[in-house]
Motif scaffolding. Sequence first.
Motif, PDB file in Angstrom:
ATOM      1  N   ILE A 286       0.834  -1.203   0.000  1.00  0.00           N
ATOM      2  CA  ILE A 286       0.000   0.000   0.000  1.00  0.00           C
ATOM      3  C   ILE A 286       0.869   1.253   0.000  1.00  0.00           C
ATOM      4  O   ILE A 286       0.415   2.347   0.314  1.00  0.00           O
ATOM      5  CB  ILE A 286      -0.954   0.034   1.220  1.00  0.00           C
ATOM      6  N   ASP A 287       2.153   1.078  -0.340  1.00  0.00           N
ATOM      7  CA  ASP A 287       3.085   2.205  -0.278  1.00  0.00           C
ATOM      8  C   ASP A 287       3.124   2.948  -1.613  1.00  0.00           C
ATOM      9  O   ASP A 287       3.510   2.382  -2.631  1.00  0.00           O
ATOM     10  CB  ASP A 287       4.490   1.687   0.085  1.00  0.00           C
ATOM     11  N   GLY A 288       2.739   4.169  -1.596  1.00  0.00           N
ATOM     12  CA  GLY A 288       2.730   4.960  -2.824  1.00  0.00           C
ATOM     13  C   GLY A 288       1.393   4.803  -3.525  1.00  0.00           C
ATOM     14  O   GLY A 288       0.718   3.780  -3.395  1.00  0.00           O
ATOM     15  N   PRO A 289       0.995   5.822  -4.301  1.00  0.00           N
ATOM     16  CA  PRO A 289      -0.341   5.813  -4.897  1.00  0.00           C
ATOM     17  C   PRO A 289      -0.596   4.638  -5.856  1.00  0.00           C
ATOM     18  O   PRO A 289      -1.698   4.102  -5.891  1.00  0.00           O
ATOM     19  CB  PRO A 289      -0.414   7.147  -5.639  1.00  0.00           C
ATOM     20  N   PHE A 290       0.432   4.214  -6.610  1.00  0.00           N
ATOM     21  CA  PHE A 290       0.183   3.144  -7.583  1.00  0.00           C
ATOM     22  C   PHE A 290       0.006   1.792  -6.896  1.00  0.00           C
ATOM     23  O   PHE A 290      -0.904   1.020  -7.235  1.00  0.00           O
ATOM     24  CB  PHE A 290       1.303   3.062  -8.625  1.00  0.00           C
ATOM     25  N   ALA A 291       0.871   1.496  -5.931  1.00  0.00           N
ATOM     26  CA  ALA A 291       0.731   0.241  -5.193  1.00  0.00           C
ATOM     27  C   ALA A 291      -0.604   0.231  -4.465  1.00  0.00           C
ATOM     28  O   ALA A 291      -1.340  -0.754  -4.489  1.00  0.00           O
ATOM     29  CB  ALA A 291       1.882   0.073  -4.212  1.00  0.00           C
ATOM     30  N   LEU A 292      -0.929   1.376  -3.859  1.00  0.00           N
ATOM     31  CA  LEU A 292      -2.189   1.486  -3.123  1.00  0.00           C
ATOM     32  C   LEU A 292      -3.375   1.248  -4.051  1.00  0.00           C
ATOM     33  O   LEU A 292      -4.330   0.554  -3.704  1.00  0.00           O
ATOM     34  CB  LEU A 292      -2.274   2.878  -2.482  1.00  0.00           C
TER      35      LEU A 292
END
Lengths: 426, 411
Positions: free
Chosen positions: A368-374
């Motif tokens: 969930i780290d960073g907007p893309f992973a999230l």
Amino acid sequence: MIDLNRNTQPEIKLVSKINLHQPEVVHLQNEIPVYLINTGTQDLVKIEFIFNAGNRYEKEVLVSRFSNKMLKEGTKNFSSNEIAEKIDYYGAHLQCSSEKDNAYVTLYCLNKHLEKILPVIEEVIFKPVFPEKELQILKQNQKQEFIVNSEKVKYVASWNFNELLFGKDHPYGRLITGEDFENVDLPKLVNFHKETYRVDKCKIIIAGKIPNNLVELLNKHIGIYGSSNYNMNTGEFSIKSEQEQNKHIKRDNAIQSAVRIGKILFNKKHPDFMKLKVLNTILGGYFGSRLMTNIREEKGYTYGIGSVLISLQQSGYFFITSEVGADVTQNAIDEIYKEISKLQENRIPETELNLVKNYMLGSFLRSIDGPFALSESLRGLIEYDLHNNFYENFINIIQNISTEELRSLACKYFDKDSLYELRVGR
Amino acid sequence: MIDFDKFELDNGLKVIVHKDTSTPIVAVNILYDVGARDEDPAKTGFAHLFEHLMFGGSVNIPKYDVPLEKAGGENNAFTNNDITNYYLTIPKQNLELAFWLESDRMLDLAFSDRSLEVQRNVVIEEFKQSYLNQPYGDVWLLLKPLAYKVHPYQWSTIGKEISHIENARMQDVKDFYNKYYNPGNAIMTIAGDIKMKDIEMLANKWFAPVNSSKTPARNLPMEPIQKEERKLEVKRNVPFDAIYKAYHMCARTDKDYYATDLLSDILSNGNSSRLFNRLIKEKRLFSELHAYISGDIDNGLFIIDGKLVKGKKMEEAENAINKEIEIITKQTVENDELQKVKNKIESSLEFSEMNVLDKAMNLSYSELLGDAGLINHEKLKYQAVTEKQLLRSAQEVFRQDNCSTLYYYAI
């Protein structure tokens, strides 16, 4: 200088609290839900359009894939070249992909170019014309790629294993042949597009540093389209697994064999799914897993081995996968079953379980780290109409699951007689 | 723009610190300035085999992965022609554990015969999986020695042949470690929600005691200018004919690097690129076709490779590539087309600054090239390339006698 004791490991502080970002949800004027993950630091966004347009909804193989890939090959107002030229000129990246359940149109774009690019996306999604000439080229090139992949044991194993589990008529299991490429034609694509790329089944996820006017822009280009009333395939099929549980596909020249062992299970809505994630991690879900430790790090039979738990809308499955030296294939398979038996016979040592729990919490933090992973993690909820409490519950499961519970899960779900085994090689 | 601080310990370890408060994860990247190019021609594949051994336990820590996983961390590594790069990500509260782990394996490894034997097997299986058991898998094993006659880029990172890995002995491994795994030969970058003074303290505590011995200066033979076209034909059990053309090009730090990279984008980056448009779509000669640069630190390769559409002739396909090469060496690129590839570069640089691990890797690599700050000048260097420079670079690279071609025929 102070005396440094290198034998003592610095204290580890556990990941105890995880803040899961709650996306903001807005609706376009045509009711399409838009999930906004506005946590980026760079002036760019990823916009993902999700449609119920995967294999599940196609009547014949390849129709889902080709209708998806053909979206950017020509629309009412833009030719294939013009689309490519615009996307490239503004440094954007447009990715079309279709999977077993859903199909995706994903745009990566610098914010300053969004106004120029969104009119193209509008056309790509709602006004594709599937030009015959472009279709011929795509069919030819996709077929060649398929033929090359058919030479790779890994691909052959993956395709045939799905057929073993789901049956030859199920969209999750249907095999593709070279001739199937010839049968793809314009009417099938046009129909499929009408049925599946529809406003009432669309969801949008935006991640990055979202500019203020983006929702307005989406309303202008996407919000103006109404719902369609075409009948859609329900996408519900019954699973008829193959009778034979052991299969050997001969490849006499292969110096490594691809091996898959596994079975049908269920999807992430089943109460045991997330618990099995923990068991699966112990077995083959991380570098220090039992399978990696035994079969790679102790025996040196393979470059890599792992196990996976897959969730699908209509089902789910579990498998172990590896490519192993031809001369040690049987040894590797024997060791795989030994590792499964161990999980059924003995409780996992507490120290190992604690390590896995910590690893999984760290891993979750990364996911969930960073907007893309999230956005990818949240997509896993949105597609199943689940909410953030699902991951909160998952964290709870990781923190509280016991060694006895894991042992009983291994007995319940990894019974050797229920497992399918496929090898592709000598 | 990536802000960073930099300091060097007395033993020569360079430390780069980048602050990013948007994430609970810290990335630690350690680049060792050793790659396949540093290997003995009779013992190739060593840098990569060694990378595997770095996980086999160090002097005070029996298993590298166990404590890291216990701390919620994850790691991996890669080896290429030029460098061996180790990286990990860890929740920020456990950052000190990373210093403990990485300093211990820089201090001394606990080599065991068993670990060497197993990792030899693992690497041999990797060799089979990636190079031998795949259609077209041996291409690099053929093309590199065709293009390089003197420089060590002639062998692949995995090694020239399996026997080199089979023959790796404990003494070779130890010598390699002592020669290259020194603080003065490493660049460490830490990126995340961290403070400079904490990193200084941790670096001094864990890494300053590691003794430095001197890694000998690199003295590699220059590949002489190629003066005649080279060709190699092979027949393999694959479904389609394929062609691979390799041209020598400049080094990574050469001023022409940026223009040469843009040339590869003009030819084949994106569906509007020249090769895609003309040879895949218009002429339908290739089912796939790519142009790209190897990006090596020493003089590298500009490669064009493609698989032919069934029934098309090799000669016709090659002529079509040559025609495009001729155009790009004779006609100035239009302004719009140049602007397009520059925009693409700008965008991909922006996307490469999305997470701490990418930033940490890029900072270490830039420092190796001369200065971590180079990372912030890349965009401008690409923007500054003119039509004239493109033409000159094209003429420099795309000479027929500078080319090695591998004709890969399906039986």
